[in-house]
Design an enzyme around this catalytic site. Structure first.
Site, PDB file in Angstrom:
ATOM      1  N   ASN A  30       0.870  -1.182   0.000  1.00 22.01           N
ATOM      2  CA  ASN A  30       0.000   0.000   0.000  1.00 22.01           C
ATOM      3  C   ASN A  30       0.905   1.229   0.000  1.00 22.01           C
ATOM      4  O   ASN A  30       1.485   1.575   1.018  1.00 22.01           O
ATOM      5  CB  ASN A  30      -0.906  -0.010   1.236  1.00 22.01           C
ATOM      6  CG  ASN A  30      -1.727   1.261   1.356  1.00 22.01           C
ATOM      7  OD1 ASN A  30      -1.861   2.022   0.396  1.00 22.01           O
ATOM      8  ND2 ASN A  30      -2.283   1.500   2.539  1.00 22.01           N
ATOM      9  N   TRP A  31       1.025   1.880  -1.162  1.00 20.36           N
ATOM     10  CA  TRP A  31       1.920   3.023  -1.274  1.00 20.36           C
ATOM     11  C   TRP A  31       1.396   4.268  -0.570  1.00 20.36           C
ATOM     12  O   TRP A  31       2.119   5.244  -0.399  1.00 20.36           O
ATOM     13  CB  TRP A  31       2.153   3.363  -2.747  1.00 20.36           C
ATOM     14  CG  TRP A  31       2.933   2.339  -3.501  1.00 20.36           C
ATOM     15  CD1 TRP A  31       3.371   1.114  -3.054  1.00 20.36           C
ATOM     16  CD2 TRP A  31       3.368   2.438  -4.865  1.00 20.36           C
ATOM     17  NE1 TRP A  31       4.043   0.451  -4.049  1.00 20.36           N
ATOM     18  CE2 TRP A  31       4.066   1.237  -5.170  1.00 20.36           C
ATOM     19  CE3 TRP A  31       3.243   3.422  -5.844  1.00 20.36           C
ATOM     20  CZ2 TRP A  31       4.622   1.011  -6.428  1.00 20.36           C
ATOM     21  CZ3 TRP A  31       3.797   3.185  -7.096  1.00 20.36           C
ATOM     22  CH2 TRP A  31       4.482   1.997  -7.385  1.00 20.36           C
ATOM     23  N   LYS A  32       0.117   4.259  -0.202  1.00 19.18           N
ATOM     24  CA  LYS A  32      -0.519   5.435   0.403  1.00 19.18           C
ATOM     25  C   LYS A  32      -0.293   6.654  -0.505  1.00 19.18           C
ATOM     26  O   LYS A  32      -0.307   6.515  -1.728  1.00 19.18           O
ATOM     27  CB  LYS A  32      -0.014   5.646   1.826  1.00 19.18           C
ATOM     28  CG  LYS A  32      -0.229   4.398   2.705  1.00 19.18           C
ATOM     29  CD  LYS A  32      -0.029   4.660   4.165  1.00 19.18           C
ATOM     30  CE  LYS A  32      -0.295   3.394   4.963  1.00 19.18           C
ATOM     31  NZ  LYS A  32      -0.214   3.609   6.413  1.00 19.18           N
ATOM     32  N   HIS A 114      -9.617   1.203   4.993  1.00 21.94           N
ATOM     33  CA  HIS A 114      -8.354   1.420   5.711  1.00 21.94           C
ATOM     34  C   HIS A 114      -8.609   2.385   6.866  1.00 21.94           C
ATOM     35  O   HIS A 114      -9.440   3.291   6.770  1.00 21.94           O
ATOM     36  CB  HIS A 114      -7.300   1.979   4.753  1.00 21.94           C
ATOM     37  CG  HIS A 114      -5.916   1.957   5.326  1.00 21.94           C
ATOM     38  ND1 HIS A 114      -5.470   2.898   6.235  1.00 21.94           N
ATOM     39  CD2 HIS A 114      -4.878   1.097   5.116  1.00 21.94           C
ATOM     40  CE1 HIS A 114      -4.216   2.612   6.567  1.00 21.94           C
ATOM     41  NE2 HIS A 114      -3.838   1.530   5.913  1.00 21.94           N
ATOM     42  N   GLU A 116      -7.135   4.851   7.918  1.00 21.98           N
ATOM     43  CA  GLU A 116      -6.955   6.270   7.596  1.00 21.98           C
ATOM     44  C   GLU A 116      -8.195   6.828   6.899  1.00 21.98           C
ATOM     45  O   GLU A 116      -8.554   7.986   7.098  1.00 21.98           O
ATOM     46  CB  GLU A 116      -5.699   6.440   6.733  1.00 21.98           C
ATOM     47  CG  GLU A 116      -4.426   6.158   7.511  1.00 21.98           C
ATOM     48  CD  GLU A 116      -3.227   5.782   6.657  1.00 21.98           C
ATOM     49  OE1 GLU A 116      -2.181   5.471   7.244  1.00 21.98           O
ATOM     50  OE2 GLU A 116      -3.351   5.786   5.413  1.00 21.98           O
ATOM     51  N   GLU A 185      -5.510  -4.742  10.641  1.00 21.55           N
ATOM     52  CA  GLU A 185      -4.500  -3.719  10.881  1.00 21.55           C
ATOM     53  C   GLU A 185      -4.799  -2.985  12.182  1.00 21.55           C
ATOM     54  O   GLU A 185      -5.633  -2.083  12.209  1.00 21.55           O
ATOM     55  CB  GLU A 185      -4.485  -2.710   9.730  1.00 21.55           C
ATOM     56  CG  GLU A 185      -4.023  -3.275   8.413  1.00 21.55           C
ATOM     57  CD  GLU A 185      -3.645  -2.178   7.440  1.00 21.55           C
ATOM     58  OE1 GLU A 185      -2.541  -2.250   6.886  1.00 21.55           O
ATOM     59  OE2 GLU A 185      -4.436  -1.246   7.257  1.00 21.55           O
ATOM     60  N   GLY A 191       2.318   2.489  10.930  1.00 21.00           N
ATOM     61  CA  GLY A 191       3.240   3.609  10.775  1.00 21.00           C
ATOM     62  C   GLY A 191       3.868   4.095  12.062  1.00 21.00           C
ATOM     63  O   GLY A 191       4.501   5.149  12.097  1.00 21.00           O
ATOM     64  N   SER A 229       3.293  -2.071  10.522  1.00 19.46           N
ATOM     65  CA  SER A 229       4.747  -2.056  10.729  1.00 19.46           C
ATOM     66  C   SER A 229       5.392  -3.414  10.470  1.00 19.46           C
ATOM     67  O   SER A 229       6.278  -3.854  11.202  1.00 19.46           O
ATOM     68  CB  SER A 229       5.080  -1.561  12.152  1.00 19.46           C
ATOM     69  OG  SER A 229       4.645  -0.220  12.326  1.00 19.46           O
ATOM     70  N   GLY A 250       2.811  -1.183   4.410  1.00 20.28           N
ATOM     71  CA  GLY A 250       2.840   0.255   4.199  1.00 20.28           C
ATOM     72  C   GLY A 250       4.233   0.758   3.884  1.00 20.28           C
ATOM     73  O   GLY A 250       4.717   0.653   2.761  1.00 20.28           O
ATOM     74  N   GLY A 251       4.905   1.316   4.884  1.00 21.61           N
ATOM     75  CA  GLY A 251       6.207   1.948   4.679  1.00 21.61           C
ATOM     76  C   GLY A 251       7.228   1.072   3.988  1.00 21.61           C
ATOM     77  O   GLY A 251       7.962   1.526   3.094  1.00 21.61           O
TER      78      GLY A 251
END
Length: 267
Positions: A30-32, A114, A116, A185, A191, A229, A250-251
């Site tokens: 997931n590049w966000k 998600h 967010e 999640e 994150g 994470s 994610g990251g």
């Protein structure tokens, strides 16, 4: 009175681990809201060059980059998808993107619900369910996210929260519930550098699997991903848990070396 056969905890754990091995793992990046033409080209090239993987791999990219991602990955077995979609097919919904549009770009997956989106855009459980239904209607697999906040975990509400979130989707999808991918999640681990322990993550995944079993005969075939994470150094132990079938990353998905290492851990 019917006497049920006794299955001890060790045998039950072994059976669950065997089922885990039978389900093909899935790792989704997931590049966000990250990316640029240059960075995307380098990242995708690093992923493509590292193939083959022993698991299914996909990247969910920002809408403007769907075209170049589709072109770059077209000749590979790496799939692509979007990070959100509208519950509406078309109409006066400025700024929204329909699943029909995503279908034209060859999207295989779309992330819905998600944390967010729930937190920053006020998305309700029912809206998330409606988006999942819209995706399936166009042949796109929704990756339905569920998860609790730190406050909810500390209050002992984790199970109630994730079951409530998933229940809305199961009810809305009906007999199609077995066609989605679920991603657990924990909001407090996204994150933040904090990761649920393998035991904590597995416990919630087991709850979700049981809930799915009550709703669909396909529950033991369904992929339930963990996100929060995930890194190369903790991926293996997470992915070997009985009900964890890969990750929503994610990251670490923004660095080809890290993402590839996570895919290797799943394969």
């Amino acid at each position: 009175m019917v006497t049920l056969p006794f299955i001890d905890n060790h045998r039950h754990k072994h059976l669950m681990q065997e089922m885990n091995k039978m389900r093909r793992k899935l790792v989704v990046g997931n590049w966000k809201m990250h990316g640029s033409h240059k960075a995307n080209a380098e990242l995708l090239a690093g992923i493509v060059e590292a193939r083959p993987f022993g698991c299914d791999v996909a990247v969910c990219v920002p809408f403007p980059y769907l075209s170049e991602t589709a072109v770059t990955l077209a000749a590979s077995d790496v799939r692509w998808g979007a990070q959100d979609c509208s519950a509406h097919e078309q109409g006066a919904y400025t700024g929204e993107v329909s699943v029909g549009m995503l279908h034209e770009f060859g999207c295989r997956y779309v992330i819905v619900g998600h944390s967010e989106r729930r937190a920053y855009h006020g998305e309700t459980d029912q809206l998330v369910a409606d988006k999942a239904k819209a995706a399936l209607a166009r042949g796109i697999t929704p990756i339905v996210c569920v998860g609790e906040t730190l406050e909810q975990r500390e209050a002992g509400e984790t199970e109630a929260v994730v079951k409530r979130q998933l229940s809305a989707v199961i009810h809305t999808l009906g007999h199609c519930a077995g066609e989605m991918v679920v991603a657990y999640e924990p909001v407090w681990a996204i994150g933040t550098g904090r990761t649920a322990s393998p035991e904590q993550a597995q416990a919630v995944h087991a709850v979700l699997r049981a809930q799915l079993r009550a709703a669909t005969a396909r529950a033991d075939e369904m992929q339930i991903l963990y996100g929060g994470s995930v890194k190369p150094d903790n991926a293996t132990v997470l992915f070997t848990q009985a009900d964890i079938d890969g990750g929503l990353i994610g990251g670490a998905a923004l660095k080809a070396k890290d993402f590839v290492a996570i895919c290797r851990a799943a394969g």
